[in-house]
Structures are given as structure tokens and as C-alpha cells.
Write an enzyme that holds these catalytic residues in place. Structure first.
Site, short mmCIF file in Angstrom:
data_model
loop_
_atom_site.label_atom_id
_atom_site.label_comp_id
_atom_site.label_asym_id
_atom_site.label_seq_id
_atom_site.Cartn_x
_atom_site.Cartn_y
_atom_site.Cartn_z
N LYS A 112 0.85 -1.20 0.00
CA LYS A 112 0.00 0.00 0.00
C LYS A 112 0.88 1.25 0.00
O LYS A 112 1.90 1.29 0.70
CB LYS A 112 -0.91 -0.03 1.23
CG LYS A 112 -1.95 1.09 1.30
CD LYS A 112 -2.83 0.94 2.53
CE LYS A 112 -3.91 2.00 2.63
NZ LYS A 112 -4.77 1.84 3.83
N SER A 132 -9.64 1.99 2.94
CA SER A 132 -8.77 2.73 2.04
C SER A 132 -7.76 1.88 1.27
O SER A 132 -7.19 2.34 0.30
CB SER A 132 -8.01 3.80 2.82
OG SER A 132 -7.17 3.21 3.79
N SER A 160 -9.67 -0.37 7.17
CA SER A 160 -9.14 -0.24 5.81
C SER A 160 -8.48 -1.47 5.21
O SER A 160 -8.20 -1.49 4.01
CB SER A 160 -8.16 0.92 5.74
OG SER A 160 -8.88 2.11 5.61
N1 GLN Z 1 -12.77 4.42 6.54
C1 GLN Z 1 -12.18 4.80 7.79
C2 GLN Z 1 -11.74 6.25 7.69
O1 GLN Z 1 -12.03 6.84 6.73
C3 GLN Z 1 -11.03 3.90 8.12
C4 GLN Z 1 -9.84 4.19 7.31
C5 GLN Z 1 -8.67 3.32 7.68
O2 GLN Z 1 -8.80 2.29 8.34
N2 GLN Z 1 -7.50 3.77 7.27
O3 GLN Z 1 -11.13 6.79 8.56
#
Ligand code: GLN
Length: 463
Positions: free
Chosen positions: A67, A142, A166
Site C-alpha cells: 500500500k 482505504s 481499511s
Molecule cells: N474508513 C475509515 C476512515 O475513513 C477507516 C480508514 C482506515 O482504516 N485507514 O477513517
């Protein structure tokens, strides 16, 4: 083929590393124009040449996707942000360095919502990733690029990051396996900070065994991360057994609301039956603080993000917009460098931390976080694992969740365990509306072996 199958094939001399890399790049050529999982890619010829001396190691010179908020030296680290568009890290994340010492090579850097803030990969400054099961739909986020790359067969395995879901949510939406480890089990050194008290690095893979293998190679204490747990490296594949006999599984009623709809509810029912057939004892439990997890998470994560992202000031990290004074330079750089979702989080976090509001918002959120952790501790006095869906819906369409709250609700089932620092896995649990739907298992702190073995039992029974 899974990573485990490829390793076995290489060991038995049934295939060569060159063939594996060529096959992956064929998939990349076929899928990337639509899927767009990668922001940067290594040169396959170079991987073939450089991989030669690595052939005796656990990952035999095989490429792993990373990532793009995890630092690797040979490719850019953009975090999906204009702010870091030209940034190259001078050092490498511990997780990447450990994969390399296990013989892996960095295949490429995968797309993500800017600075990992989002649940759809639509917030990447470099264009969205598309779901390989249906390109009109999001891959989740994400870590959408990592999940889509594995689902499309472009990567054997990938690293993602999970702050509030994410790793698990994109794995669920793409029909692959994603593991969020116990907070502190995998070093955060070299993971670009979003919300430091929640950030974790976890594997995304094609099957439970592959996820266990990648976890084994990256987990364990790291002196470079002050929150790293004093846990020695461990082989999580050694005691992996598809066994649920005598395991007590709790299904929180808050995780199966009627709003899931008949198809998803029937799937959860099927998971319960499968568990019982395999000898588990399934019971209904309650986690009454579940509804407070979302506001708690968005206060804490945004407060930490506001502090962490203060470092992007136009002086460091490549992007600079000119201004006649220092303040104007910083303001213009941040106005141009950050996208709307990142700005929203910084504004929310700064507000929550401001004098006069600190106790009312941030302080209160910290106290509720303790109650959420206690809720789980209470549940784990009665059950060994918690079962439920990873996400309330399968992959949604691009642009469907323009209201930020609607997007935040995609994480209702992953946020509570993240706030409590617990390990949790998402595996393919069936389909809803013809699209993958994730089954989530949550365990107590450092119960990765139990979580993985139960996940393997479900994986074998459901597929
Ligand atoms: N969707 C969540 C956020 O927007 C989690 C994102 C993540 O785990 N990096 O913060």
C-alpha cells in the site's frame, strides 16, 4: 494460484519464478487499464534478475504489493496525495524490510484513499481503483488498491493498513482475505501516520493460509516503534488447523440489524449453521457500546490526523506553493496539496482539540473508547470469538456515498474492534446481490492463531 500454491510449485520445480512474474504481469497488462490498483510498479525484468539470490528464502524472490502509505526505498510513497506526489522515502518500513529479508521483492505501490482516509478509494488524488468483480463499483478502502490487485490476480499478496477498517472492508468488498492484527503486533515504523493510536499494518491475500504466512514474516517486536508489543516473531502457519470444535462464538445483535436485508441476514444464519456443524457453540451476545464507536472513532482519528498531518508544511516533503510570507506559503501549499476529505478531517480534529472543546469532545471520546474496550472484554469472558459481517453492504457504486456520514457508515462493524485494538479478519462469506460479502471474526488481544484457525475452518466449509 495462491501464494502457498506458488511456493509449493517452486519448491517442487513445477514452475519457475520467471513464469510466476510473467503471469502476474500478464494479469497486470490485462486488468490495470480498468482496475487501476497500482500507483507505481517495479520493472518485472529487474525483479527476475534481482530475485535470483533470494530463491532459498521463504518468499523465494516473489513480488508482494505494498500500500502506498508504507515506505519502500525503490518506489515513491505518495499516500494517494498531491502533497507527496514526488516524495521518495529515504528509509524503509520495518514490515517491508522484513518481507525483503524473507526473500520478497516490492512489486509496486497500491492505490488508496488519500492518507488512508476513506472507504472507497474514491478519495485518491490519482484516480479511483475499480472493483474487479464489477468495474462500476468501488473496491472499498482505504486499501482498495491492495485488495483489488489480489482479487484481480495481479498480486499474490499485499500489505494494507487498517486504522478503522481499511484492510478488512476492501478485502470484504473484493472477495479476498484481510487481517487486522492486534494493535502493536506489526511495527508501524515507516507507515505514514494517520491516527497513531489506531494504525496497524495487515496482510491482504487470496486465502487464510497466505494471510497467516505474510503475518508471520512481518509481526514481532520492533525497537523502532515505541508502541510495538514485546512479542517475538512467530510462525502463524505452524498451528493453523481448520478446527472449531468446542469454540464459543458470539454473534452481537448490534452486528445483525434488520437493515442488512434478507440476503445478508440469511448468510449470517448460514455462517451460524456452519459453525455449529463444525462443533462450535454459537450464542447471541450484545455489545451495547457499538453505536458510539462511529462518533468516537471520528473524533479520535481526526484529532490524531490533525496533529500528524501538521508536518506537511511546504518546507519538507516536496510540494511547495509560493507565498509572499511563510504563513501564506504554508496555507497555499496545504490548500493545494490536500484533498477535500483530508481537509475535513483536519478541520474536525483541530476543532475537537481546541481549547474549551477538548474535554467536551476529545476527552469524552477517549472515555467512551475505554467503555468500548470494556464491552469487548466482557464479551470475551463468555465467548472465544465474535462473528458478524465485515461491512453492512457489498461493493457500492461510484459516487453513491457523497454524504460523508453515509461513507463513514461503511465501517460500523470494523470501527469498534479497531478502537479496542483487537485482531480481526475478513474472509469471503458468500454473495449478496451477486457481489462478495465478508465474514468477520474478532478475537481478544493477541489471539491471531485462534482467529486464523477459525477463519480457515469457515473458509474450507464455505468454499
Ligand atoms: N474508513 C475509515 C476512515 O475513513 C477507516 C480508514 C482506515 O482504516 N485507514 O477513517
Amino acid at each position: 494460484m495462491t501464494l502457498t500454491e506458488v511456493r509449493a510449485g517452486l519448491a517442487a520445480h513445477e514452475l519457475t519464478r520467471e513464469e510466476v512474474i510473467a503471469a502476474l504481469w500478464e494479469r497486470i497488462a490485462a486488468c490495470e487499464p480498468t482496475v487501476h490498483a497500482f500507483l507505481s510498479l517495479a520493472d518485472p525484468d529487474r525483479l527476475i534478475a534481482d530475485g535470483e539470490p533470494l530463491s532459498g528464502l521463504p518468499l523465494s524472490g516473489l513480488p508482494i504489493a505494498i500500500k502506498d502509505n508504507i515506505c519502500a526505498r525503490d518506489l515513491p510513497t505518495t499516500c494517494g496525495s498531491r502533497m507527496l506526489q514526488r516524495f521518495r522515502s529515504p528509509y524503509e518500513a520495518t514490515a517491508v524490510a522484513r518481507l525483503r529479508s524473507a526473500g520478497a521483492q516490492v512489486q509496486g505501490k497500491t492505490n488508496l484513499d488519500e492518507f488512508a482516509m476513506g472507504s472507497s478509494t474514491e478519495h485518491s488524488a490519482f484516480g479511483p481503483t475499480r472493483n474487479p468483480h464489477d468495474p462500476s463499483r468501488v473496491p472499498g478502502g482505504s486499501s482498495g488498491g491492495s485488495a483489488a490487485a489480489v482479487a484481480a490476480g495481479e498480486a499474490l499478496a499485499a500489505l494494507g493498513s487498517d486504522t478503522g477498517g481499511s484492510v478488512r472492508q476492501p478485502a470484504a468488498l473484493c472477495g479476498v482475505v484481510g487481517l487486522r492484527p492486534t494493535y502493536g503486533l506489526v511495527s508501524r515504523y515507516g507507515l505514514v501516520a494517520f491516527a497513531s493510536s489506531l494504525d496497524t499494518i495487515g496482510p491482504i491475500a487470496g486465502c487464510v493460509r497466505d494471510a497467516a504466512l505474510v503475518l508471520s514474516l512481518v509481526a514481532g517486536h520492533d525497537p523502532l516503534d515505541s508502541t510495538s508489543l514485546p512479542v517475538p516473531p512467530h510462525d502463524y502457519t505452524a498451528d493453523l488447523r481448520p478446527d472449531l470444535r468446542g469454540v464459543r462464538i458470539g454473534v452481537p445483535k448490534e452486528y445483525v440489524p434488520r437493515e442488512l436485508g434478507p440476503e445478508a441476514l440469511a448468510l449470517v444464519e448460514r455462517w451460524r449453521e456452519v459453525a455449529e456443524e463444525l462443533g462450535a457453540k454459537v450464542m447471541d451476545i450484545t455489545l451495547p457500546t457499538t453505536e458510539y464507536a462511529l462518533p468516537t472513532y471520528y473524533l479520535i482519528a481526526s484529532a490524531e490526523a490533525a496533529a500528524n498531518l501538521a508536518r506537511y508544511d511546504g518546507v519538507r516533503y516536496t510540494l511547495r506553493e509560493e507565498g509572499d510570507r511563510v504563513g501564506a506559503m504554508i496555507a497555499r501549499t496545504r490548500a493545494v496539496g490536500f484533498g477535500p476529505e483530508v481537509k475535513r478531517r483536519i478541520a474536525l480534529g483541530t476543532f475537537a482539540l481546541s481549547a474549551g472543546y477538548y474535554d467536551q469532545y476529545y476527552g469524552k471520546a477517549q472515555r467512551v473508547r475505554t467503555l468500548i474496550a470494556r464491552d469487548f472484554a466482557g464479551a470475551f469472558a463468555e465467548v472465544d470469538l465474535i462473528l458478524g459481517p465485515t461491512s453492512p453492504t457489498p461493493a457500492f457504486r461510484f459516487g453513491e456515498k457523497e454524504d460523508p456520514i453515509a461513507m463513514y457508515l461503511a465501517d460500523v462493524f470494523t470501527l469498534p474492534s479497531a478502537l479496542a485494538g483487537l485482531p480481526a479478519i475478513s474472509i469471503p462469506g458468500g454473495t449478496v446481490g451477486g457481489l462478495p460479502f465478508g465474514l468477520q471474526l474478532i478475537g481478544p488481544r493477541l489471539s491471531e492463531e485462534r482467529v486464523l484457525s477459525a477463519a480457515l475452518a469457515f473458509e474450507e466449509a464455505l468454499n
